[in-house]
Scaffold this active site. Structure first.
Site, PDB file in Angstrom:
ATOM      1  N   TRP A 161       0.862  -1.332   0.089  1.00 42.15           N
ATOM      2  CA  TRP A 161      -0.080  -0.034  -0.013  1.00 42.15           C
ATOM      3  C   TRP A 161       0.943   1.213   0.074  1.00 42.15           C
ATOM      4  O   TRP A 161       1.717   1.222   0.920  1.00 42.15           O
ATOM      5  CB  TRP A 161      -0.751   0.071   1.169  1.00 42.15           C
ATOM      6  CG  TRP A 161      -1.837   1.016   1.444  1.00 42.15           C
ATOM      7  CD1 TRP A 161      -2.512   1.713   0.219  1.00 42.15           C
ATOM      8  CD2 TRP A 161      -2.117   1.781   2.600  1.00 42.15           C
ATOM      9  NE1 TRP A 161      -3.464   2.579   0.993  1.00 42.15           N
ATOM     10  CE2 TRP A 161      -3.308   2.775   2.045  1.00 42.15           C
ATOM     11  CE3 TRP A 161      -1.928   1.794   3.907  1.00 42.15           C
ATOM     12  CZ2 TRP A 161      -3.833   3.720   3.147  1.00 42.15           C
ATOM     13  CZ3 TRP A 161      -2.093   2.605   4.870  1.00 42.15           C
ATOM     14  CH2 TRP A 161      -3.253   3.610   4.499  1.00 42.15           C
ATOM     15  N   LYS A 188     -13.497  -0.359   5.694  1.00 42.32           N
ATOM     16  CA  LYS A 188     -13.983  -0.857   4.898  1.00 42.32           C
ATOM     17  C   LYS A 188     -15.001  -1.924   5.034  1.00 42.32           C
ATOM     18  O   LYS A 188     -16.253  -2.111   4.400  1.00 42.32           O
ATOM     19  CB  LYS A 188     -13.006  -1.742   4.133  1.00 42.32           C
ATOM     20  CG  LYS A 188     -11.543  -1.006   3.684  1.00 42.32           C
ATOM     21  CD  LYS A 188     -11.560  -0.118   2.877  1.00 42.32           C
ATOM     22  CE  LYS A 188     -10.193   0.696   2.919  1.00 42.32           C
ATOM     23  NZ  LYS A 188      -9.811   1.240   1.776  1.00 42.32           N
ATOM     24  N   ASP A 242      -1.267  -5.862   9.404  1.00 45.94           N
ATOM     25  CA  ASP A 242      -2.105  -4.665   8.797  1.00 45.94           C
ATOM     26  C   ASP A 242      -3.373  -5.431   8.487  1.00 45.94           C
ATOM     27  O   ASP A 242      -3.477  -6.017   7.625  1.00 45.94           O
ATOM     28  CB  ASP A 242      -1.687  -3.948   7.800  1.00 45.94           C
ATOM     29  CG  ASP A 242      -2.380  -2.925   7.296  1.00 45.94           C
ATOM     30  OD1 ASP A 242      -3.374  -2.912   7.936  1.00 45.94           O
ATOM     31  OD2 ASP A 242      -1.874  -2.016   6.217  1.00 45.94           O
TER      32      ASP A 242
HETATM   33  C1  LIG Z   1      -3.616  -2.113   3.233  1.00 45.25           C
HETATM   34  C2  LIG Z   1      -4.248  -1.055   3.924  1.00 45.25           C
HETATM   35  N1  LIG Z   1      -3.919  -0.804   5.097  1.00 45.25           N
HETATM   36  C3  LIG Z   1      -4.507   0.133   5.975  1.00 45.25           C
HETATM   37  C4  LIG Z   1      -5.471   1.112   5.275  1.00 45.25           C
HETATM   38  C5  LIG Z   1      -5.823   2.203   6.248  1.00 45.25           C
HETATM   39  O1  LIG Z   1      -7.171   2.705   5.831  1.00 45.25           O
HETATM   40  P1  LIG Z   1      -8.018   3.488   6.945  1.00 45.25           P
HETATM   41  O2  LIG Z   1      -6.840   4.277   7.787  1.00 45.25           O
HETATM   42  O3  LIG Z   1      -8.905   4.166   6.093  1.00 45.25           O
HETATM   43  O4  LIG Z   1      -8.410   2.666   8.038  1.00 45.25           O
HETATM   44  C6  LIG Z   1      -5.750   0.873   3.973  1.00 45.25           C
HETATM   45  C7  LIG Z   1      -6.909   1.436   3.363  1.00 45.25           C
HETATM   46  O5  LIG Z   1      -6.922   1.819   2.288  1.00 45.25           O
HETATM   47  C8  LIG Z   1      -5.400  -0.204   3.315  1.00 45.25           C
HETATM   48  O6  LIG Z   1      -5.493  -0.287   1.956  1.00 45.25           O
END
Ligand SMILES: Cc1ncc(COP(=O)(O)O)c(C=O)c1O
Length: 437
Positions: A142, A259, A223
């Site tokens: 990411w 999500k 994660d």
């Molecule tokens: C791999 C991954 N980790 C963490 C996140 C963190 O998302 P959020 O801060 O919106 O919970 C995302 C969001 O796209 C993600 O794709």
């Protein structure tokens, strides 16, 4: 008066690549346009979907006379963090029963990653080396991972992950790189639905990884951003985390509800630190020390986590009927995405679009790494289809109304460029691809 912040010291930062794609989408007046960039669920009509269970829980929270806007404790809403930990580790988790977990509510998954990164940067000092540890991330990963980890001054190294030629997991490379990292290295792992590739290790491969990481005394940082969203089953999507926990690893987890509850903007997340089995007094001593430092870091970063979204999610997690409804909503989202994967592959195969499209149904979760090259992605934009230039599409952006248009555009672009480059320019994708939001 002139500024002290001259361009030599404050150069303009590059625009987030995803946001340029999104703004190009918004600027396009065409009624055919399709946005496949953003990692957020859309329903069969392309509309933002508020989960019915979230609507219900939000209404209940709004009517609750006990609900106020008072500050939460620094570590967050206890009934939320307790329930969140059961969601990822399982209600029957030995780590929970043995009171080996300390949890803090965070500003979604990003906040949990940030808190974990700060903690490791400041306090993880294996082998007597007095500097922040190197953290190993998958290649690709990411796109925000390097930024979050870098902000905490963690040096970053990569382990092989994506086999671009075969559009599959380079498991041998992954295992070899993790095995050859110095003992007690920090390894960042995507718990499920790897972003951006959509490719996860199999259960047997996870076991091999856990064994190698145990042998090397590595530290796992999971994660978990897509639990339940990937397969529709909260348990299946948490299998890797639970496997590692069952090995007794000391590890941490960044958990997001963005999500799987479709509650992106409310920023609901949790950070869990799990210590290894030991005498109860020692475990409690570790958790007290670690927990107190985490709380101090949290205090400095955000003082107190936000209350509203946590109350809504907490109500869902702690009310059996709402929990069941949530599980059903997860099946709706993951089921629609799975259906789109199947339809996309079927249509490409029916059209005889050059290349193999099996990877589309082999991949899982929000994204598909289509294999389209940068040039091909730019050509797709001419057909008013917007996707990041690494060829990743958000499957949630496809529906039965726009699928045919998308498939025909993709078929045309692939044929147009096939003579020049072949369908997938595999080598180009390795290391270059970023997992956007
Ligand atoms: C791999 C991954 N980790 C963490 C996140 C963190 O998302 P959020 O801060 O919106 O919970 C995302 C969001 O796209 C993600 O794709």
């Amino acid at each position: 008066m002139s500024t002290t912040f001259i361009s030599d010291t404050v150069p303009e930062a590059p625009q987030d690549p995803l946001f340029s794609v999104t703004s190009a989408f918004y600027d396009d007046p065409s009624d055919k346009k399709i946005d496949l960039s953003i990692g957020a669920y859309r329903d069969g009509k392309g509309k933002v979907w508020v989960l019915p269970v979230v609507k219900k829980a939000a209404a209940l929270v709004a009517l609750d006379p006990e609900y106020t806007h008072e500050y939460l404790p620094i570590t967050g809403l206890v009934e939320f963090t307790d329930a969140a930990r059961k969601v990822c580790l399982g209600a029957e988790s030995g780590a929970i029963k043995e009171r080996r977990v300390t949890s803090l509510q965070t500003v979604s998954g990003t906040g949990a990653l940030h808190l974990g990164a700060l903690f490791l940067s400041k306090f993880y000092r294996p082998n007597g080396i007095d500097k922040p540890p190197t953290i190993y991330v998958s290649s690709p990963t990411w796109s925000n991972h390097p930024q979050i980890l870098g902000l905490a001054h963690l040096p970053i190294a990569t382990y092989r992950y994506f086999d671009a030629a075969n559009r599959s997991l380079d498991f041998a490379g992954m295992l070899a790189d993790i095995a050859s990292a110095p003992p007690k290295s920090v390894i960042l792992l995507h718990a499920c639905a790897h972003n951006p590739t959509g490719i996860d290790p199999s259960p047997a491969q996870w076991k091999q990884l856990a064994s190698v990481m145990a042998e090397r005394h590595h530290f796992a940082f999971f994660d978990s951003a897509y639990q339940g969203f990937a397969s529709g089953s909260l348990d299946r999507d948490a299998a890797a985390i639970r496997l590692f926990a069952s090995y007794g690893f000391e590890m941490c987890i960044a958990q997001s509800f963005a999500k799987n509850c479709g509650i992106y903007g409310q920023r609901v997340g949790c950070f869990h630190f799990i210590t290894s089995p030991a005498l109860d007094a020692d475990v409690q001593d570790t958790l007290t020390r670690v927990g107190s430092q985490l709380a101090l870091l949290q205090r400095a970063c955000i003082s107190n986590p936000p209350v509203y979204g946590a109350r809504v999610v907490s109500l869902i997690l702690n009310t059996p009927e709402l929990f069941d409804e949530w599980a059903e909503d997860l099946r709706v989202m993951s089921g629609r995405i799975l259906h789109m994967r199947q339809q996309l592959r079927i249509r490409l195969e029916q059209l005889g679009t050059p290349g193999s499209w099996q990877h589309i149904t082999d991949q899982i979760g929000m994204f598909s790494f289509t294999g389209l090259t940068e040039e091909q992605c730019l050509l797709m934009q001419r057909a008013h289809i917007y996707m990041p230039l690494n060829g990743r599409i958000s499957m949630a952006g496809l529906n039965l109304e726009n699928l045919e248009y998308f498939v025909r555009a993709m078929d045309r672009v692939v044929r147009e460029t096939a003579g020049m480059k072949g369908v997938v320019e595999a080598k180009k994708m390795n290391g270059k691809s970023n997992g956007f939001h």
